[in-house]
Design a protein around this motif. Structure first.
Motif, mmCIF file in Angstrom:
data_model
loop_
_atom_site.group_PDB
_atom_site.id
_atom_site.type_symbol
_atom_site.label_atom_id
_atom_site.label_comp_id
_atom_site.label_asym_id
_atom_site.label_seq_id
_atom_site.Cartn_x
_atom_site.Cartn_y
_atom_site.Cartn_z
ATOM 1 N N VAL A 1 0.818 -1.224 0.000
ATOM 2 C CA VAL A 1 0.000 0.000 0.000
ATOM 3 C C VAL A 1 0.852 1.275 0.000
ATOM 4 C CG1 VAL A 1 -1.802 1.285 1.220
ATOM 5 C CG2 VAL A 1 -1.946 -1.199 1.052
ATOM 6 N N VAL A 2 1.941 1.279 0.777
ATOM 7 C CA VAL A 2 2.787 2.486 0.825
ATOM 8 C C VAL A 2 3.296 2.863 -0.577
ATOM 9 C CG1 VAL A 2 4.944 3.475 1.716
ATOM 10 C CG2 VAL A 2 3.370 2.319 3.280
ATOM 11 N N PRO A 3 3.796 1.906 -1.376
ATOM 12 C CA PRO A 3 4.203 2.284 -2.748
ATOM 13 C C PRO A 3 3.044 2.843 -3.582
ATOM 14 C CG PRO A 3 5.077 0.119 -2.186
ATOM 15 C CD PRO A 3 4.169 0.512 -1.064
ATOM 16 N N ARG A 4 1.838 2.363 -3.336
ATOM 17 C CA ARG A 4 0.676 2.917 -4.066
ATOM 18 C C ARG A 4 0.417 4.359 -3.635
ATOM 19 N NH1 ARG A 4 -4.090 -0.905 -3.036
ATOM 20 N NH2 ARG A 4 -5.236 0.708 -4.144
ATOM 21 N N PHE A 5 0.582 4.629 -2.351
ATOM 22 C CA PHE A 5 0.419 6.003 -1.856
ATOM 23 C C PHE A 5 1.521 6.900 -2.448
ATOM 24 C CE2 PHE A 5 0.996 8.940 2.023
ATOM 25 C CZ PHE A 5 0.114 9.889 1.519
ATOM 26 N N GLU A 6 2.742 6.364 -2.480
ATOM 27 C CA GLU A 6 3.850 7.138 -3.081
ATOM 28 C C GLU A 6 3.524 7.481 -4.537
ATOM 29 O OE1 GLU A 6 7.714 5.457 -0.554
ATOM 30 O OE2 GLU A 6 7.017 4.320 -2.291
ATOM 31 N N HIS A 7 3.001 6.492 -5.244
ATOM 32 C CA HIS A 7 2.655 6.707 -6.651
ATOM 33 C C HIS A 7 1.555 7.768 -6.782
ATOM 34 C CE1 HIS A 7 0.735 5.895 -10.575
ATOM 35 N NE2 HIS A 7 1.997 5.716 -10.947
ATOM 36 N N ALA A 8 0.564 7.691 -5.894
ATOM 37 C CA ALA A 8 -0.547 8.652 -5.949
ATOM 38 C C ALA A 8 -0.055 10.078 -5.697
ATOM 39 C CB ALA A 8 -1.611 8.262 -4.925
ATOM 40 N N ALA B 1 8.113 7.722 0.936
ATOM 41 C CA ALA B 1 7.304 7.985 2.136
ATOM 42 C C ALA B 1 8.168 7.786 3.376
ATOM 43 C CB ALA B 1 6.108 7.039 2.169
ATOM 44 N N ALA B 2 7.845 8.496 4.434
ATOM 45 C CA ALA B 2 8.588 8.381 5.681
ATOM 46 C C ALA B 2 7.643 8.567 6.857
ATOM 47 C CB ALA B 2 9.708 9.423 5.728
ATOM 48 N N THR B 3 8.190 8.388 8.058
ATOM 49 C CA THR B 3 7.365 8.432 9.264
ATOM 50 C C THR B 3 6.835 9.828 9.583
ATOM 51 O OG1 THR B 3 9.447 8.602 10.459
ATOM 52 C CG2 THR B 3 8.403 6.433 10.406
ATOM 53 N N SER B 4 7.466 10.858 9.031
ATOM 54 C CA SER B 4 7.021 12.239 9.251
ATOM 55 C C SER B 4 7.741 13.129 8.242
ATOM 56 C CB SER B 4 7.371 12.707 10.668
ATOM 57 O OG SER B 4 8.775 12.768 10.831
ATOM 58 N N ALA B 5 7.315 14.392 8.171
ATOM 59 C CA ALA B 5 8.066 15.334 7.342
ATOM 60 C C ALA B 5 9.451 15.567 7.960
ATOM 61 C CB ALA B 5 7.319 16.653 7.217
ATOM 62 N N MET C 1 -0.862 1.064 7.531
ATOM 63 C CA MET C 1 -2.071 1.768 7.998
ATOM 64 C C MET C 1 -1.997 3.235 7.584
ATOM 65 S SD MET C 1 -1.164 -0.798 10.119
ATOM 66 C CE MET C 1 -0.391 -0.339 11.661
ATOM 67 N N GLN C 2 -0.809 3.824 7.783
ATOM 68 C CA GLN C 2 -0.623 5.225 7.385
ATOM 69 C C GLN C 2 -0.774 5.379 5.868
ATOM 70 O OE1 GLN C 2 3.246 5.292 9.339
ATOM 71 N NE2 GLN C 2 2.616 7.084 10.510
ATOM 72 N N GLY C 3 -0.157 4.439 5.133
ATOM 73 C CA GLY C 3 -0.224 4.492 3.671
ATOM 74 C C GLY C 3 -1.660 4.400 3.176
ATOM 75 N N ALA C 4 -2.436 3.512 3.798
ATOM 76 C CA ALA C 4 -3.833 3.322 3.388
ATOM 77 C C ALA C 4 -4.648 4.576 3.671
ATOM 78 C CB ALA C 4 -4.430 2.132 4.126
ATOM 79 N N LEU C 5 -4.389 5.199 4.818
ATOM 80 C CA LEU C 5 -5.106 6.430 5.157
ATOM 81 C C LEU C 5 -4.746 7.533 4.147
ATOM 82 C CD1 LEU C 5 -6.976 8.017 6.982
ATOM 83 C CD2 LEU C 5 -5.103 8.305 8.624
ATOM 84 N N GLY C 6 -3.461 7.635 3.852
ATOM 85 C CA GLY C 6 -3.008 8.654 2.894
ATOM 86 C C GLY C 6 -3.589 8.439 1.507
ATOM 87 N N LEU C 7 -3.590 7.194 1.073
ATOM 88 C CA LEU C 7 -4.100 6.848 -0.261
ATOM 89 C C LEU C 7 -5.591 7.180 -0.362
ATOM 90 C CD1 LEU C 7 -3.202 5.515 -2.926
ATOM 91 C CD2 LEU C 7 -3.784 3.306 -1.930
ATOM 92 N N SER C 8 -6.301 6.971 0.724
ATOM 93 C CA SER C 8 -7.729 7.280 0.748
ATOM 94 C C SER C 8 -7.960 8.797 0.832
ATOM 95 C CB SER C 8 -8.364 6.561 1.945
ATOM 96 O OG SER C 8 -9.723 6.852 2.033
ATOM 97 N N GLN C 9 -7.084 9.478 1.577
ATOM 98 C CA GLN C 9 -7.223 10.934 1.736
ATOM 99 C C GLN C 9 -6.909 11.700 0.453
ATOM 100 O OE1 GLN C 9 -6.634 13.279 5.057
ATOM 101 N NE2 GLN C 9 -8.442 12.048 5.519
ATOM 102 N N ILE C 10 -5.886 11.250 -0.268
ATOM 103 C CA ILE C 10 -5.372 12.085 -1.368
ATOM 104 C C ILE C 10 -6.377 12.203 -2.518
ATOM 105 C CG2 ILE C 10 -4.076 10.307 -2.645
ATOM 106 C CD1 ILE C 10 -1.888 12.646 -2.847
#
Ligand SMILES: *Cc1c(COP(=O)(O)O)cnc(C)c1O
Length: 385
Positions: free
Chosen positions: A31-38, A50-54, A248-257
């Motif tokens: 999922v994280v790579p999918r969020f990165e792609h998005a 992607a990382a744990t924070s900015a 979990m973070q990646g999935a939330l981000g992917l859904s948010q973006i």
């Protein structure tokens, strides 16, 4: 309480996180790579890490650009401390460039002046980090031209600014920088809880950041000194960290973006109302450059102290008492005790200090109602009277 910022979490977001929790991977999964792609698709960059924070993404960005002892990074004093700390993590020195009085962003003229002095003394910074304050881009074309003239790298701290545009193009396309970093902290435009991302068009920087994000460990056959050991084999080839984003973070981000444009549009609607409702109050409202489309992470106003009897401190306290969650962005970083210990002092970057003295960020978040905005404006009117 009307908060100054708040995340917007939909039932789809919750379902997306739940699906991951029931899947095989909680970290380092698909999922994280999918969020990165998005994200990189949205901002038109070639690579994303992607990382744990900015904060950790900024650290990775500095490391990838080779920042180390004896080097210097310059950023804005009008930022969160993380923009400066990433240089200190690398053992490098930090310095600041004062802000423009209208945009509150790093001033390109002051940058030029400081570079000319630094050039004469042979201490040009290795990295300059403009910060897109409140979601409005810095004048990147000018800063980029200076990087060509004087020779430094650029990291954009776009923690506030995903969904914003500079001269019609998305912030994050890295046309005028080496790396751009976004934050997904809950008060920012989209959220992953904690989380951040670095985007770049340079493959070697992306590879370096990805390597350092995961302990400096590689399984890539072509990078191994011994490639006949077996399929389990990996090598640590650099000193890295564990800065990996969870699934979990990646999935939330992917859904948010998916909602990025809607989120930013809504912020513009709210900002437009504020410009309208507040125009008669003794406030300086945030200046918007015609070249820019802000993400409106913040709506920072300044109290016109010559026309208001009360201090900012009293106005702030009165609003808090009326359950209006105002905030102040930012205490100039160089005036923090840790930075004073490094030799910085009050008075050094007067524009940022002058701005800070009267600054107040008023509530702005996705599901803010017209009613709530009116409440904020009335309370502000009373407090300033
Ligand atoms: C929020 C913020 C950061 C840090 O972001 P985290 O994701 O909380 O680490 C860095 N720089 C700026 C300008 C920020 O606003």
């Amino acid at each position: 309480m009307i908060p100054y910022g708040r995340q917007e979490i939909s039932s789809q977001d919750i379902a997306a996180v739940e699906r991951v929790l029931k899947s095989d991977f909680l970290t380092q999964g698909p999922v994280v790579p999918r969020f990165e792609h998005a994200v990189r698709s949205k901002v038109c960059a070639d690579h994303a890490v992607a990382a744990t924070s900015a904060t950790t993404a900024l650290h990775l960005a500095c490391k990838a650009l080779g920042l180390g002892q004896g080097d210097v990074l310059w950023t804005s004093p009008n930022t969160f401390v993380a923009s400066a700390n990433c240089a200190l993590y690398c053992g490098a020195d930090i310095d600041f460039v004062d802000i423009d009085e209208r945009t509150f962003n790093m001033c390109p003229n002051k940058l030029r002046e400081k570079l000319e002095t630094a050039h004469a003394e042979n201490r040009v910074p290795k990295i300059v980090m403009p910060v897109h304050f409140a979601g409005q881009s810095c004048d990147m074309e000018k800063i980029f031209d200076l990087s060509q003239e004087f020779g430094f790298s650029i990291i954009e701290d776009a923690s506030h600014a995903i969904g914003g545009k500079y001269k019609g193009d998305p912030i994050g396309n890295c046309r005028y920088s080496d790396i751009t970093v976004f934050s997904f902290h809950p008060v920012k435009i989209i959220t992953t809880g904690e989380g951040g991302m670095a985007v770049t068009n340079k493959v070697h920087l992306a590879e370096k950041m990805a390597l350092l994000r995961s302990h400096g460990i590689t399984r890539d056959k072509c990078c191994l000194s011994n490639c006949n050991e077996g399929a389990w084999y990996y090598e640590q080839v650099d000193l890295g960290f564990n800065y990996r984003m969870t699934e979990m973070q990646g999935a939330l981000g992917l859904s948010q973006i998916v909602n990025l444009e809607e989120f930013v549009n809504k912020r513009h609607v709210l900002a437009d109302s504020y410009y309208n409702l507040l125009q008669h109050l003794p406030l300086t409202l945030p200046f918007q450059d015609a070249d820019n489309y802000s993400s409106f992470h913040l709506f920072p106003v300044q109290i016109k102290s010559d026309r208001v009897a009360k201090s900012r401190k009293d106005v702030y306290a009165e609003l808090q008492e009326r359950k209006i969650g105002v905030n102040v962005h930012y205490i100039p970083v160089h005036t923090q005790p840790h930075f004073r210990d490094l030799g910085f002092f009050a008075g050094q970057f007067p524009n940022s200090e002058k701005y800070y003295a009267n600054a107040l960020s008023i509530p702005l978040f996705h599901h803010m109602t017209e009613e709530q905005q009116k409440t904020v404006c009335e309370a502000l009117g009373d407090a300033l009277a």
